[in-house]
Motif scaffolding. Structure first.
Motif, PDB file in Angstrom:
ATOM      1  N   ALA A 106      38.391  37.123  36.927  1.00 53.63           N
ATOM      2  CA  ALA A 106      37.268  38.085  36.226  1.00 53.63           C
ATOM      3  C   ALA A 106      36.026  37.167  36.331  1.00 53.63           C
ATOM      4  O   ALA A 106      36.335  35.872  36.000  1.00 53.63           O
ATOM      5  N   ASP A 160      28.362  46.898  38.420  1.00 60.46           N
ATOM      6  CA  ASP A 160      29.628  47.004  37.723  1.00 60.46           C
ATOM      7  C   ASP A 160      30.552  47.900  38.505  1.00 60.46           C
ATOM      8  O   ASP A 160      31.578  48.698  37.977  1.00 60.46           O
ATOM      9  N   GLY A 217      33.231  46.807  40.188  1.00 63.41           N
ATOM     10  CA  GLY A 217      34.766  46.424  40.395  1.00 63.41           C
ATOM     11  C   GLY A 217      34.924  45.470  41.550  1.00 63.41           C
ATOM     12  O   GLY A 217      36.195  44.831  41.768  1.00 63.41           O
ATOM     13  N   GLY A 246      36.923  42.008  25.927  1.00 60.51           N
ATOM     14  CA  GLY A 246      37.579  42.970  26.684  1.00 60.51           C
ATOM     15  C   GLY A 246      37.899  42.537  27.933  1.00 60.51           C
ATOM     16  O   GLY A 246      38.782  43.358  28.512  1.00 60.51           O
ATOM     17  N   THR A 277      41.931  42.444  28.092  1.00 59.54           N
ATOM     18  CA  THR A 277      42.662  43.543  28.275  1.00 59.54           C
ATOM     19  C   THR A 277      42.313  44.200  29.716  1.00 59.54           C
ATOM     20  O   THR A 277      43.108  44.538  30.320  1.00 59.54           O
ATOM     21  N   ARG A 278      40.969  44.246  30.541  1.00 56.89           N
ATOM     22  CA  ARG A 278      40.810  44.400  31.499  1.00 56.89           C
ATOM     23  C   ARG A 278      41.617  43.879  32.589  1.00 56.89           C
ATOM     24  O   ARG A 278      42.226  44.562  33.482  1.00 56.89           O
ATOM     25  N   GLN A 304      45.483  45.104  32.062  1.00 56.31           N
ATOM     26  CA  GLN A 304      45.109  46.388  32.993  1.00 56.31           C
ATOM     27  C   GLN A 304      45.277  46.613  34.370  1.00 56.31           C
ATOM     28  O   GLN A 304      45.701  47.393  35.067  1.00 56.31           O
ATOM     29  N   HIS A 305      44.338  45.601  35.015  1.00 56.17           N
ATOM     30  CA  HIS A 305      44.163  45.601  36.305  1.00 56.17           C
ATOM     31  C   HIS A 305      45.424  45.042  37.050  1.00 56.17           C
ATOM     32  O   HIS A 305      46.063  45.659  38.090  1.00 56.17           O
TER      33      HIS A 305
END
Length: 155
Positions: free
Chosen positions: A55, A62, A64, A100, A103-104, A107-108
């Motif tokens: 990250a 944004d 990604g 976050g 968490t991201r 999830q990724h």
């Protein structure tokens, strides 16, 4: 300021090691040669390197997509052996926690494993890391009724 998640690139090595040395105090224990961050990166690049994510935080959109000029603020490694998936080395810079990012990253990694057909994800947390255990519980992870066993194969 935006956070993007992208695959690890070899040029990220020193920044990732710096982050891991902050996030994982056990990496500073030189009596534990298996906890060598440089070796961990080398091994991951040899096995499913596309499941090693960073990250970054920096200016930009944004979308990604990769922001290779951003500052690395998090990492996660994932693996899938055709039976179970695993998460390793989830780390977030102490100054970027509670935003976050962790968490991201989880999830990724979950999405990448799901895309490979992974039916279940496992991870291990050191027993004395209550805050880490609470984080994973908040994401729906539960303690499995198993005992984790290990054996060092190197001499």
């Amino acid at each position: 300021m935006t956070v993007t998640i992208r695959p690890f690139a070899p040029g990220d090595t020193e920044a990732v090691i710096g982050l891991w040395m902050q996030a994982f105090p056990e990496y500073r224990d030189t009596s534990q040669p298996h906890r060598n961050p440089r070796l961990s990166i080398e091994n991951k690049l040899g096995t499913q390197p596309e499941l090693f994510f960073v990250a970054t935080r920096g200016e930009g959109n944004d979308s990604g997509e990769g922001d290779e000029n951003g500052t690395i603020v998090g990492t996660v490694m994932a693996g899938y052996d055709g039976h179970r998936g695993w998460l390793y080395s989830l780390a977030v810079d102490p100054g970027a926690r509670r935003l976050g990012i962790g968490t991201r990253l989880v999830q990724h990694a979950e999405a990448a494993l799901l895309a490979r057909g992974c039916p279940k994800l496992n991870l291990q947390v050191l027993h004395d890391k209550a805050e880490v255990l609470a984080f994973y519980a908040s994401l729906g992870y539960r303690t499995d009724a198993v005992v984790s066993l290990g054996k060092r194969l190197e001499p």
